[in-house]
Each structure stands twice: as structure tokens, then as C-alpha cells.
Design an enzyme around this catalytic site. Structure first.
Site, short mmCIF file in Angstrom:
data_model
loop_
_atom_site.label_atom_id
_atom_site.label_comp_id
_atom_site.label_asym_id
_atom_site.label_seq_id
_atom_site.Cartn_x
_atom_site.Cartn_y
_atom_site.Cartn_z
N THR A 369 -0.14 -7.93 -1.57
CA THR A 369 0.81 -6.94 -0.70
C THR A 369 1.19 -7.31 0.80
OG1 THR A 369 -0.45 -5.15 -1.82
CG2 THR A 369 0.68 -4.46 0.15
N THR A 387 4.39 -4.17 -2.36
CA THR A 387 3.49 -4.71 -3.14
C THR A 387 3.53 -4.95 -4.72
OG1 THR A 387 0.98 -4.03 -3.86
CG2 THR A 387 2.61 -2.29 -3.60
N SER A 440 -1.19 5.26 -3.91
CA SER A 440 -1.16 4.04 -3.18
C SER A 440 -2.01 4.31 -1.94
CB SER A 440 0.23 3.69 -2.85
OG SER A 440 0.22 2.36 -1.93
N SER A 441 -2.61 3.31 -1.47
CA SER A 441 -3.03 3.40 -0.11
C SER A 441 -2.23 3.00 1.05
CB SER A 441 -4.13 2.49 0.25
OG SER A 441 -5.51 2.75 -0.92
N GLY A 461 -5.25 -3.10 0.38
CA GLY A 461 -5.70 -2.44 -0.49
C GLY A 461 -6.40 -0.83 0.15
O1 DON Z 1 -0.81 0.49 -3.32
C1 DON Z 1 -1.86 0.22 -3.05
O2 DON Z 1 -2.80 0.92 -2.62
C2 DON Z 1 -2.38 -1.04 -3.67
N1 DON Z 1 -1.58 -1.61 -4.53
C3 DON Z 1 -2.17 -2.19 -2.36
C4 DON Z 1 -2.73 -3.47 -2.69
C5 DON Z 1 -3.05 -4.50 -1.70
O3 DON Z 1 -2.83 -3.97 -0.36
C6 DON Z 1 -3.46 -5.77 -1.87
N2 DON Z 1 -4.03 -6.54 -0.78
N3 DON Z 1 -4.97 -6.67 -0.26
#
Ligand code: DON
Length: 558
Positions: A369, A387, A440-441, A461
Site C-alpha cells: 500500500t 493499494t 479498508s483501513s 493495513g
Molecule cells: O485497505 C486496506 O485496509 C488494506 N488493503 C491496506 C493494506 C496495507 O496497508 C498493506 N500494508 N502494509
């Protein structure tokens, strides 16, 4: 009407004393913080050609798809939080992926009824219908000044001429080596004799260059309804996926009202569902607003921050999902009275076990991301979090396009109550349904106080919202952009019921004090996040751009 001099002077005095709203101020300088120096440079190039922050956001996003393909790309999606200086409009472009029409509630459950992580993370079924191209088109057409062809030019050049391989991408090629080796075209770009290329190797992506050129020439509709759409559907189906031409033709990026809150006089503007970030952030800040954090010892301060994260993430798990599919008590969740109720369950001397809250293992850390923060000289702003979900998405590429497929379907709750790849649990609100956006976060955020502005966000994430919460508190405590991105981090996401911390985030005394309160502490082996922050101090006019030292990005002020 003729005004007499004293009245006139009074009026002048009143207007002179009234603080300027952000819309009336212009920084006179532009700033970009992104995860890669070439991406920041792409944004600068477009600003220099007469573009605004929104054109720069297109250029930065497209460049990141090329030089940081582990984190985001045309095959993924994201959220762009915008502020338009001319009229003060705040709006969020939701370019989040959607479940294909052939997706179903239990599609990732095995015969034993348990979620099969491999399917939701590593197969072509893991890919939601990509939203990033539609988001870039909306950004450019409605808010930008330059044609897409100009804003995409730097990315096209990087894809053609190549960029030097750096450690973070090299490490993630290593993780995806097996799946890359099985795809001839991917192996040709990303592997050398079956292994990851040496650091500094120039990575050229001719197919991605051609795909970007198609978008520049024919417009983004080509991706959703044209030749590229046909190629995508054929390619995805060959890989075992379920995309259809109708799915692509039906995809739209949409504009949504951001979540707006207030903390100690500062205005918080952040992402709204299907991103959970804004609600979780504002709810946690509302809980914290009942305490004078500055007057408390550091262990108590951190205890309260963790307890606010726990409660806000609990509500994420229980309530949140795609606003087009579920009704959510948003106004209630971000209401100060609700936070007052939550504070009643909060003890200063004891951790509240998550199991004690009504409702439903360490997540992979990492910097997949990506986020960027942009301010232009007129005061337009973009906070963009885009992402593919995990590194290189699913690792699968659509033949002939250079596009990696996201594995965002794992952000749904494959089985309500069971944790996903980030150990986040969710409820029916975030279950899979055809055409639905996965929660999503992402937390792209503006914090506006009387004295200044912060534009912030990060990958990471389930850790993202907690990071932005810490950044908000640090900013309002007067920390600089560089200090904010560098500060060591702590985290709690309700379940698992663990207070995670980066090395150095807690002193020995704090570890003892928090342990005595009943927190289960776990030091993370690695640091997490890749935060990109731009700040603007209204009084001094100083603009700062800082990129997280955990990554290799660059903040630049022009
Ligand atoms: O949208 C989300 O919450 C996740 N797909 C984000 C993934 C992410 O940040 C991966 N990084 N470590």
C-alpha cells in the site's frame, strides 16, 4: 449608504482581526511527500507545467504504480481526500475495488467451512474490480487542469527507461519469487535467472509503459470498456478469476462526503466508508478529548491512547462496511456523547480486556500500500492512500498489460468473526456480496488547527488508523513533520487483544506500568508504516514535507 469614518474603521478592525479561513490563505509554496523520490519528482514536474495538487496526485499515483509496484497500481484501488482552496470544498474520491458480480458470500470458505487464505490472497479470485484508473480519471477531469497525457508522462518515462531496484522492492520480489517464476512476462521484468535482481538493477516495464500510453491516448475508459478491458477480462479469467466485461463497464469511482470531527479545537477531515479510517480516528479522538493528555504521565497517556484504539476498532469490526450496502450508525459513532459513554467503561488503572467489550496474531507488518500528501501553492490538497493490499497484490499479472492484480478481496470478512490477513475481524456488514466494496483501513486525513495544517496518511493495513491517530496527537502537540513520521509507534486493534509496539516506542518504566494495568504487550520485531506528512504553519508560512524514515521516500518543498 454612506458610512462614517469611525464605522468604517470599526469594520476594518473587525475584518483585520478575524482569523483567515484556510480557504483565504495560500501557502505560496507546494509540497509533496511520497514513498519514492521519483514519484515526488513526477508530481513536481506536473506542478511546474501548470498543474495543481490534483494533477500532481495523478502523476504521483501513476509514478508509484511504476516505481513502487509492491504497494499500489492500476490493478488496485484507493482513496483520495481532496481540499479545493477556491471554495473550501472537502471531498473524498472513493476508488476502492468492488467484488465482481460473480462473487459470493462464502466463496473463500473450504469444505470445512473455514476461510482459505490462499484463495483470498494468492489466487485470481482475490482481485476486486480495479478502481485506481477510474479514480485518476475523475481527479484529472473534474479537479485537475492538465490532460491525463501530461500527468501520466513521467510514469510512462519511468516505465520505459526504468528505475534502479531498491531493497524494499527486492525483498518483496524474493517473497513472490515462486509465483513470478511461473509467469513468463513477469519473470522477464522482475527476475534474473530465476532470482531477484541485484540492487541497483534498472527495472524496465515496457508492457506497463504501453498500458499507460494507451490510457494517455484513449482515456481511462479503455481500461473499463475498450481494448484494455477485453485484455483484462481474458487475462484474469485465464488465471482462474471471475471478472467480466460487465463488471469493468459498471465500475465507477464515486465522490463521498468525508468524515469530519473536532479534537481540542482542531478540525479533523478524514476518509469515510468504505474506508474505516475516519470513523475510527474521530471516535478515538473523541474518547481522548475527555482527558488532558498533556498533564498525565507518559504511561497513563499511552494507556488511554491504546484504550481509545481498542474501542474504536471494536466498532469498526462490528458496524462498518460498504455504505452502498449496509446502514451504519455513523453519526452516533462519531458523536461526542457516544465517546462519553465509552469513557465510562474506561479505567485509568486497568486495561479493559477486549473480550469484555460486547461484539465479535500479529499481522504482517510491512509497507505494501502507499500514501502521499500534496499541498500546492494555492492551498489545494490531496491525501491519497492507494493499494493492491499485500505486496505486489496477489503477485499475478494480467498477461500483456504489466498490471498486477490486487488481492483486496481479503479485506472482506470471508467468514464474519474470523480474522483476515491483518487479523482484523468483521461482521456481516463487511461480508462479501456482488458489487460490494470491501472495508479498508485507509485513513487519508487533514488536521486543521488555528495555527496550522497537517496532511497525513500511511500504509500498514490494520495499523494505519492508529498511526494517523498518533500523528494527529503529535501534530497538535507542536511536533514537526519530520518528528511525526519518525516517532516510534504503538497499536491496538481490539482483536487480537494485544498492545503491540515498535522497538523503542515504550520505555522500560512504561512497559512495567502498562503490564501492571493488565495490558498484554508484544514488541514487534519490525517497524511498521510508511507515513507521508505535509505540514503548514500559518503564522510563519513554513511548509514542511516529511517521508517516513522506515521507507526510502522523499518529502520535497518547492
Ligand atoms: O485497505 C486496506 O485496509 C488494506 N488493503 C491496506 C493494506 C496495507 O496497508 C498493506 N500494508 N502494509
Amino acid at each position: 449608504m454612506k458610512l462614517r469614518a469611525p464605522v468604517l474603521w470599526l469594520l476594518v478592525a473587525v475584518f483585520a482581526a478575524a482569523p483567515l479561513s484556510a480557504a483565504e490563505r495560500a501557502p505560496g509554496k507546494a509540497a509533496i511527500a511520497s514513498a519514492h523520490p521519483l514519484a515526488s519528482a513526477a508530481g513536481h514536474e506536473v506542478l511546474a507545467k501548470g498543474g495543481n495538487a490534483f494533477d500532481a496526485a495523478v502523476a504521483v499515483s501513476a509514478a508509484l504504480a511504476v516505481v513502487e509496484p509492491i504497494g499500489s497500481g492500476l490493478g488496485g484501488g484507493g482513496f483520495f481526500l481532496l481540499h479545493r482552496a477556491s471554495d473550501g470544498l472537502d471531498v473524498m474520491i472513493d476508488a476502492r475495488e468492488k467484488a465482481p458480480a460473480a462473487a459470493s458470500h462464502d466463496m473463500f470458505l473450504g469444505p470445512d467451512g473455514q476461510p482459505q487464505r490462499r484463495l483470498s490472497l494468492e489466487s485470481a479470485l482475490a482481485a476486486g474490480i480495479a478502481g485506481e484508473p477510474a479514480g485518476l480519471e475523475l481527479l484529472a477531469a473534474k479537479y485537475g487542469r492538465l490532460p491525463l497525457a501530461v500527468s501520466l508522462a513521467p510514469a510512462i518515462r519511468y516505465a520505459r527507461e526504468g528505475f534502479p531496484l531498491y531493497p524494499r522492492v527486492q525483498a518483496n520480489i524474493e517473497r513472490r519469487r515462486a509465483v513470478f517464476a511461473k509467469q513468463k512476462e513477469v519473470a522477464a521484468v522482475w527476475l534474473r535467472d530465476g532470482a531477484s535482481p541485484a540492487l541497483g538493477t534498472i527495472i524496465r516495464q515496457p508492457q506497463l509503459a504501453r498500458t499507460l500510453e494507451r490510457l494517455a491516448k484513449h482515456g481511462v475508459r479503455d481500461f473499463y470498456e475498450g481494448e484494455l478491458a477485453r485484455r483484462l477480462v481474458t487475462g484474469v479469467r485465464k488465471l482462474g478469476g471471475i471478472w467480466t466485461l460487465e463488471d469493468l463497464a459498471a465500475y465507477r469511482a464515486v465522490e463521498r462526503a468525508p468524515i469530519v470531527g473536532e479534537y481540542r479545537g482542531a478540525r479533523i477531515v478524514s476518509a469515510s466508508p468504505p474506508a474505516s479510517g475516519g470513523i475510527v480516528l474521530v471516535e478515538a479522538l473523541n474518547v481522548l478529548s475527555g482527558y488532558d493528555l498533556a498533564q498525565l504521565d507518559s504511561a497513563t497517556r499511552k494507556h488511554l491512547i491504546i484504550e481509545s484504539m481498542r474501542r474504536a476498532h471494536r466498532d469498526r469490526a462490528v458496524w462498518l462496511g460498504d455504505p452502498d450496502f449496509v446502514t451504519m450508525p455513523v453519526a452516533g459513532l462519531i458523536h461526542p456523547f457516544y465517546a462519553a459513554g465509552l469513557r465510562a467503561s474506561l479505567r485509568l488503572d486497568r486495561a479493559t480486556p477486549s473480550a469484555a467489550l460486547p461484539g465479535v496474531e500479529p499481522p504482517p507488518q510491512g509497507t505494501q500500500t502507499t500514501h502521499f500528501s500534496i499541498l500546492d501553492a494555492e492551498g489545494n490538497r490531496v491525501a491519497g492512500t492507494i493499494t493492491l493490499n499485500f505486496f505486489f497484490g496477489s503477485g499475478l499479472q494480467v498477461p500483456g498489460t504489466g498490471i498486477f492484480l490486487n488481492n483486496e478481496m481479503d479485506d472482506f470478512s470471508s467468514k464474519p468473526g474470523s480474522p483476515n490477513g491483518f487479523n482484523l475481524v468483521g461482521a456481516e456488514a463487511n461480508s462479501i456480496a456482488p458489487g460490494k466494496r470491501m472495508l479498508s483501513s485507509s485513513t487519508p486525513t487533514f488536521v486543521e488547527s488555528d495555527t496550522g495544517l497537517m496532511i497525513a496518511g500511511s500504509p500498514g493495513g490494520s495499523f494505519i488508523t492508529g498511526m494517523v491517530l498518533l500523528a494527529t496527537l503529535d501534530f497538535l502537540d507542536g511536533r514537526s513533520a519530520a518528528e511525526i513520521v519518525a516517532a516510534p509507534r504503538i497499536h491496538h486493534q481490539y482483536l487480537p487483544d494485544v498492545l503491540q509496539y515498535e522497538p523503542g516506542a515504550l520505555t522500560e518504566a512504561e512497559i512495567v506500568a502498562l503490564g501492571q494495568r493488565g495490558h498484554q504487550l508484544r514488541e514487534s520485531g519490525r517497524r511498521w508504516g510508511n507515513m507521508q506528512v505535509v505540514t503548514w504553519d500559518y503564522a510563519t508560512g513554513r511548509v514542511e514535507a516529511a517521508s517516513d524514515p522506515r521507507g526510502e521516500g522523499e518529502g520535497q518543498v518547492y
